[in-house]
Design a protein around this motif. Structure first.
Motif, PDB file in Angstrom:
ATOM      1  N   GLY A 122      43.598  -3.038 -12.843  1.00  0.00           N
ATOM      2  CA  GLY A 122      44.635  -3.285 -11.846  1.00  0.00           C
ATOM      3  C   GLY A 122      45.958  -3.725 -12.431  1.00  0.00           C
ATOM      4  O   GLY A 122      46.970  -3.779 -11.732  1.00  0.00           O
ATOM      5  N   TYR A 123      45.983  -4.047 -13.730  1.00  0.00           N
ATOM      6  CA  TYR A 123      47.211  -4.392 -14.442  1.00  0.00           C
ATOM      7  C   TYR A 123      47.666  -3.205 -15.293  1.00  0.00           C
ATOM      8  O   TYR A 123      46.837  -2.523 -15.904  1.00  0.00           O
ATOM      9  CB  TYR A 123      46.989  -5.569 -15.386  1.00  0.00           C
ATOM     10  CG  TYR A 123      46.845  -6.924 -14.735  1.00  0.00           C
ATOM     11  CD1 TYR A 123      47.884  -7.482 -13.994  1.00  0.00           C
ATOM     12  CD2 TYR A 123      45.669  -7.653 -14.887  1.00  0.00           C
ATOM     13  CE1 TYR A 123      47.756  -8.736 -13.417  1.00  0.00           C
ATOM     14  CE2 TYR A 123      45.527  -8.914 -14.308  1.00  0.00           C
ATOM     15  CZ  TYR A 123      46.571  -9.447 -13.574  1.00  0.00           C
ATOM     16  OH  TYR A 123      46.443 -10.685 -13.006  1.00  0.00           O
ATOM     17  N   GLY A 124      48.974  -2.984 -15.373  1.00  0.00           N
ATOM     18  CA  GLY A 124      49.489  -1.969 -16.272  1.00  0.00           C
ATOM     19  C   GLY A 124      50.599  -1.146 -15.654  1.00  0.00           C
ATOM     20  O   GLY A 124      51.105  -1.462 -14.571  1.00  0.00           O
ATOM     21  N   PHE A 125      50.964  -0.070 -16.344  1.00  0.00           N
ATOM     22  CA  PHE A 125      52.106   0.743 -15.954  1.00  0.00           C
ATOM     23  C   PHE A 125      51.645   1.976 -15.188  1.00  0.00           C
ATOM     24  O   PHE A 125      50.842   2.760 -15.687  1.00  0.00           O
ATOM     25  CB  PHE A 125      52.896   1.201 -17.172  1.00  0.00           C
ATOM     26  CG  PHE A 125      53.343   0.077 -18.065  1.00  0.00           C
ATOM     27  CD1 PHE A 125      53.694  -1.154 -17.541  1.00  0.00           C
ATOM     28  CD2 PHE A 125      53.417   0.257 -19.434  1.00  0.00           C
ATOM     29  CE1 PHE A 125      54.108  -2.186 -18.361  1.00  0.00           C
ATOM     30  CE2 PHE A 125      53.830  -0.770 -20.266  1.00  0.00           C
ATOM     31  CZ  PHE A 125      54.175  -1.991 -19.730  1.00  0.00           C
ATOM     32  N   PRO A 126      52.178   2.198 -13.979  1.00  0.00           N
ATOM     33  CA  PRO A 126      51.984   3.450 -13.258  1.00  0.00           C
ATOM     34  C   PRO A 126      53.142   4.393 -13.557  1.00  0.00           C
ATOM     35  O   PRO A 126      53.915   4.160 -14.500  1.00  0.00           O
ATOM     36  CB  PRO A 126      51.999   2.987 -11.803  1.00  0.00           C
ATOM     37  CG  PRO A 126      53.037   1.887 -11.831  1.00  0.00           C
ATOM     38  CD  PRO A 126      52.918   1.217 -13.186  1.00  0.00           C
ATOM     39  N   SER A 127      53.281   5.423 -12.781  1.00  0.00           N
ATOM     40  CA  SER A 127      54.418   6.334 -12.959  1.00  0.00           C
ATOM     41  C   SER A 127      55.735   5.690 -12.527  1.00  0.00           C
ATOM     42  O   SER A 127      56.797   6.034 -13.039  1.00  0.00           O
ATOM     43  CB  SER A 127      54.185   7.622 -12.163  1.00  0.00           C
ATOM     44  OG  SER A 127      53.033   8.287 -12.614  1.00  0.00           O
ATOM     45  N   GLU A 128      55.664   4.717 -11.573  1.00  0.00           N
ATOM     46  CA  GLU A 128      56.879   4.096 -11.046  1.00  0.00           C
ATOM     47  C   GLU A 128      57.070   2.738 -11.724  1.00  0.00           C
ATOM     48  O   GLU A 128      56.507   1.729 -11.284  1.00  0.00           O
ATOM     49  CB  GLU A 128      56.777   3.917  -9.534  1.00  0.00           C
ATOM     50  CG  GLU A 128      56.496   5.210  -8.765  1.00  0.00           C
ATOM     51  CD  GLU A 128      55.012   5.549  -8.728  1.00  0.00           C
ATOM     52  OE1 GLU A 128      54.191   4.699  -9.126  1.00  0.00           O
ATOM     53  OE2 GLU A 128      54.689   6.674  -8.333  1.00  0.00           O
ATOM     54  N   PHE A 129      57.869   2.698 -12.764  1.00  0.00           N
ATOM     55  CA  PHE A 129      58.049   1.478 -13.533  1.00  0.00           C
ATOM     56  C   PHE A 129      58.781   0.382 -12.758  1.00  0.00           C
ATOM     57  O   PHE A 129      58.699  -0.789 -13.121  1.00  0.00           O
ATOM     58  CB  PHE A 129      58.823   1.769 -14.824  1.00  0.00           C
ATOM     59  CG  PHE A 129      58.018   2.508 -15.845  1.00  0.00           C
ATOM     60  CD1 PHE A 129      57.224   1.837 -16.756  1.00  0.00           C
ATOM     61  CD2 PHE A 129      58.058   3.895 -15.900  1.00  0.00           C
ATOM     62  CE1 PHE A 129      56.485   2.510 -17.703  1.00  0.00           C
ATOM     63  CE2 PHE A 129      57.314   4.580 -16.841  1.00  0.00           C
ATOM     64  CZ  PHE A 129      56.529   3.892 -17.745  1.00  0.00           C
ATOM     65  N   SER A 130      59.502   0.746 -11.701  1.00  0.00           N
ATOM     66  CA  SER A 130      60.327  -0.229 -10.988  1.00  0.00           C
ATOM     67  C   SER A 130      59.591  -0.952  -9.874  1.00  0.00           C
ATOM     68  O   SER A 130      60.188  -1.760  -9.161  1.00  0.00           O
ATOM     69  CB  SER A 130      61.557   0.467 -10.397  1.00  0.00           C
ATOM     70  OG  SER A 130      61.166   1.474  -9.463  1.00  0.00           O
ATOM     71  N   LEU A 131      58.300  -0.705  -9.689  1.00  0.00           N
ATOM     72  CA  LEU A 131      57.564  -1.388  -8.630  1.00  0.00           C
ATOM     73  C   LEU A 131      57.605  -2.899  -8.846  1.00  0.00           C
ATOM     74  O   LEU A 131      57.553  -3.375  -9.986  1.00  0.00           O
ATOM     75  CB  LEU A 131      56.110  -0.909  -8.602  1.00  0.00           C
ATOM     76  CG  LEU A 131      55.879   0.539  -8.161  1.00  0.00           C
ATOM     77  CD1 LEU A 131      54.412   0.904  -8.289  1.00  0.00           C
ATOM     78  CD2 LEU A 131      56.355   0.750  -6.729  1.00  0.00           C
ATOM     79  N   PRO A 132      57.694  -3.679  -7.771  1.00  0.00           N
ATOM     80  CA  PRO A 132      57.836  -5.131  -7.930  1.00  0.00           C
ATOM     81  C   PRO A 132      56.758  -5.787  -8.779  1.00  0.00           C
ATOM     82  O   PRO A 132      57.051  -6.724  -9.531  1.00  0.00           O
ATOM     83  CB  PRO A 132      57.779  -5.632  -6.473  1.00  0.00           C
ATOM     84  CG  PRO A 132      58.284  -4.505  -5.668  1.00  0.00           C
ATOM     85  CD  PRO A 132      57.793  -3.259  -6.351  1.00  0.00           C
ATOM     86  N   ALA A 133      55.519  -5.327  -8.685  1.00  0.00           N
ATOM     87  CA  ALA A 133      54.441  -5.948  -9.464  1.00  0.00           C
ATOM     88  C   ALA A 133      54.388  -5.453 -10.898  1.00  0.00           C
ATOM     89  O   ALA A 133      53.586  -5.952 -11.699  1.00  0.00           O
ATOM     90  CB  ALA A 133      53.094  -5.705  -8.782  1.00  0.00           C
ATOM     91  N   VAL A 134      55.232  -4.484 -11.241  1.00  0.00           N
ATOM     92  CA  VAL A 134      55.262  -3.937 -12.600  1.00  0.00           C
ATOM     93  C   VAL A 134      56.372  -4.567 -13.437  1.00  0.00           C
ATOM     94  O   VAL A 134      56.179  -4.853 -14.629  1.00  0.00           O
ATOM     95  CB  VAL A 134      55.434  -2.400 -12.572  1.00  0.00           C
ATOM     96  CG1 VAL A 134      55.594  -1.834 -13.986  1.00  0.00           C
ATOM     97  CG2 VAL A 134      54.230  -1.755 -11.893  1.00  0.00           C
ATOM     98  N   THR A 135      57.517  -4.811 -12.827  1.00  0.00           N
ATOM     99  CA  THR A 135      58.651  -5.319 -13.602  1.00  0.00           C
ATOM    100  C   THR A 135      58.368  -6.630 -14.343  1.00  0.00           C
ATOM    101  O   THR A 135      58.890  -6.825 -15.445  1.00  0.00           O
ATOM    102  CB  THR A 135      59.891  -5.480 -12.704  1.00  0.00           C
ATOM    103  OG1 THR A 135      59.551  -6.254 -11.550  1.00  0.00           O
ATOM    104  CG2 THR A 135      60.387  -4.115 -12.246  1.00  0.00           C
ATOM    105  N   PRO A 136      57.540  -7.564 -13.805  1.00  0.00           N
ATOM    106  CA  PRO A 136      57.266  -8.778 -14.590  1.00  0.00           C
ATOM    107  C   PRO A 136      56.501  -8.514 -15.895  1.00  0.00           C
ATOM    108  O   PRO A 136      56.564  -9.333 -16.816  1.00  0.00           O
ATOM    109  CB  PRO A 136      56.420  -9.638 -13.636  1.00  0.00           C
ATOM    110  CG  PRO A 136      56.703  -9.124 -12.279  1.00  0.00           C
ATOM    111  CD  PRO A 136      56.965  -7.667 -12.450  1.00  0.00           C
TER     112      PRO A 136
END
Length: 382
Positions: A122-136
């Protein structure tokens, strides 16, 4: 000049890379070529002894370390990681991938060791790097690109991660990178050793990988390459010199991308996997653990959602697995991965083939550059 040498020389002459080393092996037949230099000053040639930041080629190595603990009976794939990583024993998940980090629900089940190994925690990088839970992951954890001296020590890193919600429920989606760093912390906490100590004892020393580690000793810096990135206007700019980020041990040894190595050291690891975990009569991994590492664990839907990184490939433990011949170099069952510093290493268990490419220019996207594709095309035909 061999065809392999010609491929490497072509990209050096274009200015794409200052230098590169390539290895193609099938069975006992091994071809190695080196071209160019270790830096753009072109004062020191690139050789098969050159030490390179291998970035995400670290991931299969870290996964192998986890599997040694599985073989030892210390952990199991179905075990909840909260036993050893209590910070992540009760994670929260954003309600939807695009939801803000405060719009969360409890995880439906605990994260398991198997979730970490398959990058589906559930942690890591998807295709959309700008998602709120990804930027941190970038701002607080320095997840990419690898800059080891900037990352906090494992306990602090894990404390920060525990305050970031999961992007997906455990097991639901394949996400890139973070799970390999979690594997490294898991190895350390289960074994009671630092990750560098454990890797040295269980893998590097038995395999003779004398130049592989998380830092380059002072007496070997003369063999260490400089790291570059492409300039938008053309040419290359320096990212890290031999006496820079990797010249001293980091506080956080990154299992996702922190290792340096040589082409022969990476080849030693590849040969161990092809030999089903045995080297020189000594068993480092069980055949079942190697089989699990090199087997695709993703569902078709998970593969389809991960095309930015996987390009239709599946994922084993720490590396991709080709599930079909999408391109000339894709061989069903091919296992390995690429590194963002311009590296790639793959094996084909069914044929005993190995392809390893090491260079020193950061990739500008997850899509493999032309040098890698031409190298793989040659390796598929060799």
């Amino acid at each position: 000049m061999t065809e392999l040498q010609h491929i490497l020389e072509t990209y050096v002459e274009k200015g794409t890379v200052p230098g590169a080393v390539g290895l193609v092996a099938r069975g006992e037949r091994v071809e190695v070529a080196a071209a160019g230099s270790r830096d753009i000053a072109a004062t020191t040639p690139m050789t098969r002894e050159s030490i390179v930041r291998i970035a995400s080629i670290s991931k299969p190595v870290t996964a192998a370390a986890v599997m040694t603990l599985v073989d030892d009976g210390r952990i199991a794939l179905d075990d909840a990681i909260g036993t050893w990583l209590p910070e992540l024993a009760s994670p929260m998940v954003v309600r939807t991938p695009s939801a803000p980090v405060y719009d969360v629900v409890p995880a439906a089940r605990p994260i398991t060791v198997g979730d970490l190994l398959t990058s589906r925690a559930g942690y890591g990088f998807p295709s959309e790097f700008s998602l709120p839970a990804v930027t941190p992951l970038f701002s607080e954890l320095h997840q990419a690109p690898p800059r080891p001296q900037l990352v906090p020590a494992p306990d602090e890193w894990l404390a920060r991660l525990s305050r970031i919600p999961l992007l997906h429920q455990p097991g639901e989606a394949w996400l890139y990178n973070t799970c390999s760093d979690l594997q490294g912390i898991l190895v350390s906490r289960v074994s009671g050793r630092t990750l560098p100590e454990f890797l040295a004892e269980r893998l590097f020393e038995p395999l003779g990988m004398a130049d592989t580690g998380f830092a380059v000793p002072a007496d070997r810096l003369d063999r260490f390459t400089s790291l570059y990135q492409p300039r938008p206007e053309g040419g290359l700019q320096l990212v890290d010199a031999p006496d820079g980020q990797w010249s001293s041990p980091p506080a956080f040894p990154s299992g996702a991308g922190g290792l340096v190595s040589t082409v022969d050291d990476v080849y030693a690891f590849a040969r161990m996997l092809l030999a089903e975990g045995t080297v020189g009569g000594r068993r480092l991994l069980s055949p079942e653990s190697v089989r699990q590492m090199t087997t695709d664990w993703l569902t078709p839907a998970q593969r389809a959602a991960s095309t930015l990184f996987l390009e239709g490939q599946g994922w084993g433990f720490g590396g991709s697995v080709d599930v079909e011949a999408i391109d000339p170099w894709n061989v069903p069952g091919r296992y390995g991965w690429v590194g963002g510093t311009g590296t790639a290493a793959y094996i084909v268990p069914s044929t005993g083939a190995v392809t390893i490419l090491l260079s020193q220019v950061e990739m500008t996207s997850p899509t493999p550059p032309d040098l890698m594709r031409d190298f793989w095309r040659y390796g598929a035909d060799a």
